[in-house]
Enzyme design. Sequence first.
Site, PDB file in Angstrom:
ATOM      1  N   HIS A  49       8.898   7.334   4.226  1.00  0.00           N
ATOM      2  CA  HIS A  49       8.202   6.986   5.469  1.00  0.00           C
ATOM      3  C   HIS A  49       7.134   5.937   5.159  1.00  0.00           C
ATOM      4  O   HIS A  49       6.705   5.792   4.007  1.00  0.00           O
ATOM      5  CB  HIS A  49       7.566   8.239   6.078  1.00  0.00           C
ATOM      6  CG  HIS A  49       8.563   9.177   6.700  1.00  0.00           C
ATOM      7  ND1 HIS A  49       8.224  10.123   7.632  1.00  0.00           N
ATOM      8  CD2 HIS A  49       9.907   9.287   6.524  1.00  0.00           C
ATOM      9  CE1 HIS A  49       9.301  10.788   8.009  1.00  0.00           C
ATOM     10  NE2 HIS A  49      10.338  10.312   7.340  1.00  0.00           N
ATOM     11  N   GLU A  51       3.947   5.826   5.719  1.00  0.00           N
ATOM     12  CA  GLU A  51       2.697   6.341   5.122  1.00  0.00           C
ATOM     13  C   GLU A  51       2.896   6.685   3.641  1.00  0.00           C
ATOM     14  O   GLU A  51       2.030   6.418   2.806  1.00  0.00           O
ATOM     15  CB  GLU A  51       2.215   7.602   5.857  1.00  0.00           C
ATOM     16  CG  GLU A  51       1.957   7.414   7.343  1.00  0.00           C
ATOM     17  CD  GLU A  51       3.179   7.756   8.188  1.00  0.00           C
ATOM     18  OE1 GLU A  51       4.317   7.374   7.833  1.00  0.00           O
ATOM     19  OE2 GLU A  51       2.987   8.416   9.225  1.00  0.00           O
ATOM     20  N   CYS A  79       4.105  12.305  10.749  1.00  0.00           N
ATOM     21  CA  CYS A  79       4.843  13.572  10.759  1.00  0.00           C
ATOM     22  C   CYS A  79       4.141  14.547   9.808  1.00  0.00           C
ATOM     23  O   CYS A  79       3.252  14.147   9.059  1.00  0.00           O
ATOM     24  CB  CYS A  79       6.301  13.346  10.342  1.00  0.00           C
ATOM     25  SG  CYS A  79       6.555  13.249   8.551  1.00  0.00           S
ATOM     26  N   CYS A  82       3.894  13.429   6.229  1.00  0.00           N
ATOM     27  CA  CYS A  82       2.933  12.350   5.970  1.00  0.00           C
ATOM     28  C   CYS A  82       1.490  12.813   6.162  1.00  0.00           C
ATOM     29  O   CYS A  82       0.605  12.416   5.412  1.00  0.00           O
ATOM     30  CB  CYS A  82       3.255  11.160   6.861  1.00  0.00           C
ATOM     31  SG  CYS A  82       4.842  10.412   6.391  1.00  0.00           S
TER      32      CYS A  82
END
Lengths: 151, 151
Positions: A49, A51, A79, A82
Amino acid sequence: MIMKLAIDKARDTMMKDYGGPFGAVIVKDDKIISVASNTTLKDKDPTAHAEINAIRDACKKLNTYDLKDCILYVTGYPCPMCISAIIWANIKEVYYGTTLKDAAEIGFRDDFIYNFIRNGNTGEVLNISRLDRDECLKLLEEYKNNNKTIY
Amino acid sequence: MIMKLAIDKARDTMMKDYGGPFGAVIVKDDKIISVASNTTLKDKDPTAHAEINAIRDACKKLNTYDLKDCILYVTGYPCPMCISAIIWANIKEVYYGTTLKDAAEIGFRDDFIYNFIRNGNTGEVLNISRLDRDECLKLLEEYKNNNKTIY
């Protein structure tokens, strides 16, 4: 506008099919440390992801696992993976663009995973069972007894 | 005993100061795909938990971001970062050794982060604010309109 760097990065890589439409920027002392985006598809890595990629890159550049003085800008609300990575990295300040609901509306499961964690596991998503606790517990005892680092 | 592979890997790397006392194994069709452990300290990467390392390694070896037929064994109950990564990776079956309380007793914050997610953010751990939603929302619309992959 710092967020624009995250947006531009996300747009560029999503159009190349690298991953989802999410970008992130990490700033320290008013300097841009890292600009990253979601690369789940390109890297075939479900953890890639925006992040996570930004945190990993910033840690490499700053040569530390502790980003306590950094600020994270991300195009969508993180999410649970993260948000936890952000806390593990000791980042204290985060700016996000879209909401979990916004991401859910185009089909992403961020909101779903928050609900999974908040509501407890009913077994439909994940079968998770305890196994060999006594053997595993020895690891924790040895770690403590050897005065190893807690991070 | 599959868990023993995870325990032995964790013991080896914690004694080398690579990271915390946690190991993980990913199995598919009765074959060991990946054996990994926490390498947060060695890699200076706060995301380098045993489960994340095992998932990333298994994805590389199997050349996919989707581990739907894999089973994960991990020496300690996954933190929210890792439980989310497990769900993103579509792993459905997990066996864990020690509990969140066991890890908290030697100082790890797994339980703390679960409580953060379950109880909502009071601002003490993280300042998280919305910024530039309209610009960021365009990314999601463009993603949807271009029929990009949802994973």
